[in-house]
Design a protein around this motif. Structure first.
Motif, PDB file in Angstrom:
ATOM      1  N   LEU A 255     -15.688 -13.910   6.827  1.00 45.06           N
ATOM      2  CA  LEU A 255     -16.426 -12.611   6.426  1.00 45.06           C
ATOM      3  C   LEU A 255     -15.856 -12.510   5.137  1.00 45.06           C
ATOM      4  N   ALA A 256     -16.763 -12.777   3.807  1.00 44.55           N
ATOM      5  CA  ALA A 256     -16.206 -12.786   2.583  1.00 44.55           C
ATOM      6  C   ALA A 256     -16.511 -11.087   2.132  1.00 44.55           C
ATOM      7  N   VAL A 257     -15.460 -10.948   1.177  1.00 41.74           N
ATOM      8  CA  VAL A 257     -15.523  -9.515   0.654  1.00 41.74           C
ATOM      9  C   VAL A 257     -14.927  -9.680  -0.928  1.00 41.74           C
ATOM     10  N   PHE A 258     -15.439  -8.915  -1.845  1.00 41.56           N
ATOM     11  CA  PHE A 258     -15.059  -8.925  -3.071  1.00 41.56           C
ATOM     12  C   PHE A 258     -14.052  -7.734  -3.473  1.00 41.56           C
ATOM     13  N   LEU A 259     -12.735  -8.309  -3.954  1.00 40.04           N
ATOM     14  CA  LEU A 259     -11.881  -7.332  -4.303  1.00 40.04           C
ATOM     15  C   LEU A 259     -11.535  -7.419  -5.793  1.00 40.04           C
ATOM     16  N   GLU A 260     -11.926  -6.331  -6.626  1.00 36.61           N
ATOM     17  CA  GLU A 260     -11.642  -6.040  -8.067  1.00 36.61           C
ATOM     18  C   GLU A 260     -10.301  -5.872  -8.340  1.00 36.61           C
ATOM     19  N   HIS A 261      -9.529  -5.245  -7.469  1.00 33.83           N
ATOM     20  CA  HIS A 261      -8.168  -5.075  -7.350  1.00 33.83           C
ATOM     21  C   HIS A 261      -7.509  -5.456  -6.180  1.00 33.83           C
ATOM     22  N   PRO A 262      -7.075  -6.672  -6.254  1.00 34.57           N
ATOM     23  CA  PRO A 262      -6.615  -7.315  -5.110  1.00 34.57           C
ATOM     24  C   PRO A 262      -5.682  -6.676  -3.976  1.00 34.57           C
ATOM     25  N   GLU A 263      -4.647  -6.113  -4.603  1.00 33.88           N
ATOM     26  CA  GLU A 263      -3.534  -5.169  -3.955  1.00 33.88           C
ATOM     27  C   GLU A 263      -4.117  -4.183  -3.150  1.00 33.88           C
ATOM     28  N   LYS A 264      -5.471  -3.641  -3.146  1.00 33.04           N
ATOM     29  CA  LYS A 264      -6.127  -3.016  -2.360  1.00 33.04           C
ATOM     30  C   LYS A 264      -6.232  -3.209  -0.889  1.00 33.04           C
TER      31      LYS A 264
ATOM     32  N   TRP B  61     -21.150  -9.113  -1.872  1.00 33.50           N
ATOM     33  CA  TRP B  61     -21.585 -10.085  -0.734  1.00 33.50           C
ATOM     34  C   TRP B  61     -21.688  -9.027   0.687  1.00 33.50           C
ATOM     35  N   GLY B  62     -22.168  -7.961   0.616  1.00 37.33           N
ATOM     36  CA  GLY B  62     -22.538  -7.095   1.568  1.00 37.33           C
ATOM     37  C   GLY B  62     -21.386  -6.836   2.567  1.00 37.33           C
ATOM     38  N   ALA B  63     -19.968  -6.712   2.182  1.00 38.33           N
ATOM     39  CA  ALA B  63     -18.965  -6.264   3.054  1.00 38.33           C
ATOM     40  C   ALA B  63     -17.944  -5.593   2.054  1.00 38.33           C
ATOM     41  N   VAL B  64     -17.293  -4.612   2.384  1.00 37.58           N
ATOM     42  CA  VAL B  64     -16.296  -4.132   1.610  1.00 37.58           C
ATOM     43  C   VAL B  64     -15.024  -3.825   2.618  1.00 37.58           C
ATOM     44  N   ILE B  65     -13.835  -3.462   2.007  1.00 35.29           N
ATOM     45  CA  ILE B  65     -12.699  -2.926   2.776  1.00 35.29           C
ATOM     46  C   ILE B  65     -12.718  -1.701   2.516  1.00 35.29           C
ATOM     47  N   GLY B  66     -12.279  -1.085   3.557  1.00 35.99           N
ATOM     48  CA  GLY B  66     -12.212   0.602   3.431  1.00 35.99           C
ATOM     49  C   GLY B  66     -10.540   1.118   3.465  1.00 35.99           C
ATOM     50  N   SER B  67     -10.402   1.625   2.307  1.00 34.09           N
ATOM     51  CA  SER B  67      -9.102   2.050   2.123  1.00 34.09           C
ATOM     52  C   SER B  67      -8.961   3.636   1.969  1.00 34.09           C
ATOM     53  N   PRO B  68      -8.259   4.359   2.898  1.00 33.15           N
ATOM     54  CA  PRO B  68      -8.671   5.776   2.735  1.00 33.15           C
ATOM     55  C   PRO B  68      -7.683   6.401   1.830  1.00 33.15           C
ATOM     56  N   LYS B  69      -6.545   5.690   1.583  1.00 29.41           N
ATOM     57  CA  LYS B  69      -5.626   6.188   0.631  1.00 29.41           C
ATOM     58  C   LYS B  69      -5.955   6.270  -0.768  1.00 29.41           C
ATOM     59  N   LEU B  70      -6.793   5.300  -1.169  1.00 29.24           N
ATOM     60  CA  LEU B  70      -7.551   5.220  -2.469  1.00 29.24           C
ATOM     61  C   LEU B  70      -8.720   5.560  -2.620  1.00 29.24           C
TER      62      LEU B  70
ATOM     63  N   GLU C 124       0.313  -9.059  -8.615  1.00 25.85           N
ATOM     64  CA  GLU C 124       0.976 -10.403  -8.860  1.00 25.85           C
ATOM     65  C   GLU C 124       1.253 -11.140  -7.782  1.00 25.85           C
ATOM     66  N   ALA C 125       1.992 -10.588  -6.917  1.00 31.08           N
ATOM     67  CA  ALA C 125       2.481 -11.073  -5.758  1.00 31.08           C
ATOM     68  C   ALA C 125       1.498 -11.136  -4.592  1.00 31.08           C
ATOM     69  N   VAL C 126       0.546 -10.287  -4.655  1.00 32.86           N
ATOM     70  CA  VAL C 126      -0.618 -10.352  -3.732  1.00 32.86           C
ATOM     71  C   VAL C 126      -1.579 -11.556  -4.184  1.00 32.86           C
ATOM     72  N   VAL C 127      -1.786 -11.419  -5.520  1.00 32.30           N
ATOM     73  CA  VAL C 127      -2.685 -12.636  -5.951  1.00 32.30           C
ATOM     74  C   VAL C 127      -2.154 -14.064  -5.595  1.00 32.30           C
ATOM     75  N   ASN C 128      -0.852 -14.138  -5.889  1.00 34.27           N
ATOM     76  CA  ASN C 128      -0.147 -15.508  -5.688  1.00 34.27           C
ATOM     77  C   ASN C 128      -0.240 -16.011  -4.248  1.00 34.27           C
ATOM     78  N   GLU C 129      -0.002 -14.733  -3.282  1.00 31.11           N
ATOM     79  CA  GLU C 129       0.222 -15.346  -1.974  1.00 31.11           C
ATOM     80  C   GLU C 129      -1.306 -15.715  -1.141  1.00 31.11           C
ATOM     81  N   MET C 130      -2.504 -14.954  -1.972  1.00 33.64           N
ATOM     82  CA  MET C 130      -3.851 -15.313  -1.682  1.00 33.64           C
ATOM     83  C   MET C 130      -4.184 -16.696  -1.993  1.00 33.64           C
ATOM     84  N   LEU C 131      -3.745 -16.679  -3.256  1.00 42.56           N
ATOM     85  CA  LEU C 131      -4.257 -18.372  -3.891  1.00 42.56           C
ATOM     86  C   LEU C 131      -3.413 -19.140  -3.199  1.00 42.56           C
TER      87      LEU C 131
END
Length: 758
Positions: free
Chosen positions: A315-324, A405-414, A467-474
């Motif tokens: 299930l693909a989602v787009f994250l402009e801010h990957p740490e989200k 892509w029709g899917a988003v991650i919900g972040s109540p903190k942000l 930076e750490a999140v991006v590196n781990e995901m890549l």
């Protein structure tokens, strides 16, 4: 005649005043500082009729093709859709402004191209044909003649020898030809330009699969393609409406509109998104129009992240801010998401199905701007690829199918709406701590700094966390860099009869071919009934037109979708340069001489429709070598809206003018209820009975007074209100100007005036 008009006539004729100016208007004697003599009384009807006849006889405003090194100026108005009601006094604001500029440029020695034509395909003419049985071409011809008469009455200096209509077969021929050029092309991302489909390299493995596989590969990359997409379908009108034509789930006339998938032709305008953005910087356009286009395209850069659902599907989602992703506690998908059916658990099928059906009646605007962020649980979960937490998957109207892509991650903190959503559905608002040791430590440190209120330290730490999140995901191939746009591919088709036929034939062997230039134009067949049925235009019932057979006996069907009204208006600026050319859209030397439009005047409401579509059309055809300019309009000017008086109740309801009376105390009251109402300025509308006909104004006071009155109201780009009571000022100005100039004309310009009188 009402008292206000009677008083106005007295003021205009000079019978209500006793001063010298009133006397001079009836004396028949003209006095100037240096010339004194007898001259005729100012008679706008005689003067203006005489000069219109002279202009027509001498072809005064006929534009000659430019000579080498001649100064040129191309001044263009957004051409109108000719409706049966004719022009009201608000329409000519832009026409008069462009006319003033054109006349000035002629006096400065420029060869000025100032043409006019008609944007004549579309839904209104088809609806009239359905209601009356009259062929749309007849009503359009009558309406255009009415508009032309009004424009000539106003003394507008258009070159009518270059008049075009998008419905003329000679014009439609080239619209269809350009469609074929776009259909027979693809977008090369490596070179960032459109190229002929013949230059598309076909992979060897596709070639081995045969001709059908090759055709499918080409079709998947064409600039024009067919697909089932969700559209705004209005059953009552039998038509697809754009998002801008839908208001709270209804058409402009109040008919219900539903969202449903339908087969459409689309153009890949999204491939040009970056170029459309970058091209704005070089245009002399109002900044608010540029901003509207930038916001409509809305490029964002980030990462495409792959979540895994419980059933193992990605299930693909787009994250402009990957740490989200670290703060994600739920996933929301659009009701139209292609994987929804496989995501929904059996026990949730009924509730999800009912919710999806409800969403079909909501417009995209209503869904994206709604403050009530609701949804239905699908029964399934997605795995957070960093924290490994299980995130419940909801279907929500707020998420649009084309966005992220029709899917988003919900972040109540942000996000406050995400927080309210969790509260509403009893979901946890706390994300699970997880991920690598580096990410976990940084996350905990960030929480500590946030509690201390150390904003500077928190901002620095967030950069490290990102930076750490991006590196781990890549590294884990969980994500990849991506760009998303709000801009969607252009739905370039309508389920209508009254539109340009799409010149394609779909054959029984699965292939599709285009008509050659010598087979164009493909014209519409004559029909008895223009009504659409079962989601298709009346063309689908024209069997003898639809069904074709080639010389080898192969049978096929013509495409029954027609082009949208925007098709003909995308390129009309080119045709005015060379309107009678049968062999080409425009001769290259003429296009080079006139270049793009120097001044384009029209309404700001076309910012994300006509103006954006035209820019795409020119950029694509420029890539293909069809046109020399990649931007159609160098300078853009938007005239302001002209309103007229209407009346409003305390509840904000606008009531028609003829339902209001003015009492002796000067206040206004609603005839039926007796309620006091307030006079306000509103857009001119037949329903409000506040439309002012320019014919009446010109008949009483002359075109010059009408033009001066409109232009003296204030800045052309600003809003203004029509007020008949202020018209005498313009009339007096014209008469004083006449008194000043007429003696010189009588003494020194007798021969010239004599020519005009003939």
């Amino acid at each position: 005649m009402n008292p206000e008009d009677s008083k106005l006539k007295e003021e205009v004729n000079g019978t209500s005043g006793q001063g010298p100016s009133a006397k001079s208007h009836t004396s028949g004697e003209c006095v100037s500082p240096s010339v004194k003599g007898s001259c005729p009384e100012y008679d706008p009807k005689e003067i203006e009729t005489r000069w219109r006849r002279f202009w027509d006889k001498t072809q005064t405003f006929c534009t000659n093709d430019p000579l080498p090194h001649e100064k040129t100026f191309y001044c263009l108005d957004m051409f109108p859709y000719p409706s049966g009601t004719g022009l009201h006094v608000g329409h000519p604001v832009g026409y008069i402004a462009s006319d003033i500029v054109s006349r000035m440029k002629r006096m400065q020695g420029y060869n000025v191209l100032h043409p006019m034509g008609w944007d004549a395909f579309g839904l209104p003419a088809e609806q009239h044909a359905i209601a009356t049985g009259q062929h749309p071409s007849l009503s359009i011809k009558q309406n255009a003649a009415r508009y032309k008469d009004q424009m000539q009455m106003m003394g507008l200096s258009f070159d009518w020898n270059r008049e075009v209509s998008t419905t003329d077969p000679a014009y439609m021929r080239w619209t269809q030809w350009m469609f074929v050029k776009l259909y027979e092309s693809w977008f090369d991302r490596a070179e960032n330009r459109a190229r002929p489909i013949s230059e598309l390299k076909i992979p060897d493995e596709v070639v081995k699969q045969g001709g059908q596989a090759v055709r499918e590969y080409q079709d998947s990359r064409r600039l024009v393609y067919f697909d089932e997409v969700n559209v705004n379908w209005c059953p009552a009108l039998g038509a697809v409406l754009s998002n801008e034509e839908v208001f709270n789930g209804k058409s402009e006339k109040g008919h219900p509109v539903v969202r449903m998938p339908m087969r459409q032709a689309l153009m890949r305008i999204t491939e040009f998104a970056d170029r459309l953005l970058e091209g704005l910087d070089g245009l002399d356009w109002p900044e608010h129009i540029k901003d509207q286009q930038r916001n409509w395209i809305a490029r964002r850069e980030g990462f495409k992240v792959s979540l895994i659902t419980e059933n193992g599907d990605p299930l693909a989602v787009f994250l402009e801010h990957p740490e989200k992703i670290l703060d994600g506690v739920f996933v929301a998908v659009a009701p139209e998401h292609p994987s929804l059916q496989s995501i929904v658990k059996q026990e949730c099928e009924v509730s999800v199905g009912n919710y999806v059906e409800t969403c079909q009646s909501l417009s995209e605007l209503a869904r994206s701007t709604s403050k009530d962020y609701d949804g239905v649980f699908t029964g399934s979960y997605a795995i957070n690829p960093i924290t490994r937490a299980k995130m419940p998957i909801y279907v929500t109207a707020h998420v649009l199918p084309e966005a992220d892509w029709g899917a988003v991650i919900g972040s109540p903190k942000l996000d406050e709406r995400d927080r309210k959503f969790c509260l509403k559905y009893g979901e946890s608002q706390e994300a699970m701590i997880g991920g690598s040791e580096v990410i976990t430590n940084l996350w905990r440190q960030a929480a500590h700094l946030e509690a201390l209120g150390d904003d500077a330290g928190l901002e620095k730490l967030r950069g490290q966390l990102r930076e750490a999140v991006v590196n781990e995901m890549l590294d884990g191939e969980i994500a990849s860099p991506a760009k998303v746009y709000r801009l969607r591919d252009w739905v370039f088709s309508r389920q209508r009869y009254w539109g340009e036929p799409i010149p394609l034939v779909h054959w029984e062997d699965g292939s599709t071919t285009c008509l050659d230039l010598n087979q164009l134009p493909l014209t519409l067949p004559e029909l008895q009934d223009y009504s659409p049925k079962d989601g298709q235009s009346a063309l689908a019932r024209a069997d003898s037109w639809v069904n074709v057979e080639d010389s080898n006996g192969r049978r096929g069907k013509r495409e029954v979708l027609t082009m949208p009204q925007w098709a003909g208006s995308c390129w009309y600026s080119l045709r005015f340069m060379d309107p009678a050319n049968h062999d080409a859209i425009v001769r290259p030397e003429l296009e080079k001489a006139w270049k793009s439009v120097d001044l384009y005047v029209g309404g700001a409401e076309h910012a994300t429709l006509h103006l954006l579509y035209s820019r795409f059309w020119f950029q694509a055809l420029h890539d293909l070598g069809v046109v020399q300019t990649s931007e159609p309009f160098t300078k853009l000017f938007n005239q302001g809206m002209l309103g007229s008086f209407a009346y409003q109740t305390d509840q904000g309801v606008i009531v028609p003018v003829d339902q209001v009376k003015q009492a002796e105390d000067g206040k206004f009251y609603h005839n039926a209820s007796g309620e006091q109402v307030t006079r306000v300025t509103a857009k001119m509308s037949k329903s409000l009975k506040n439309v002012v006909n320019p014919d009446d104004v010109i008949a009483d006071h002359g075109a010059d007074a009408f033009r001066v009155h409109l232009m003296f109201m204030g800045p052309v780009e600003g809003p203004r209100s029509w007020d008949t009571r202020t018209l005498p000022g313009a009339v007096r100005f014209i008469r004083k100007s006449y008194d000043l100039i007429a003696p010189y004309t009588a003494e020194g310009g007798a021969e010239f005036v004599s020519d005009a009188r003939e």
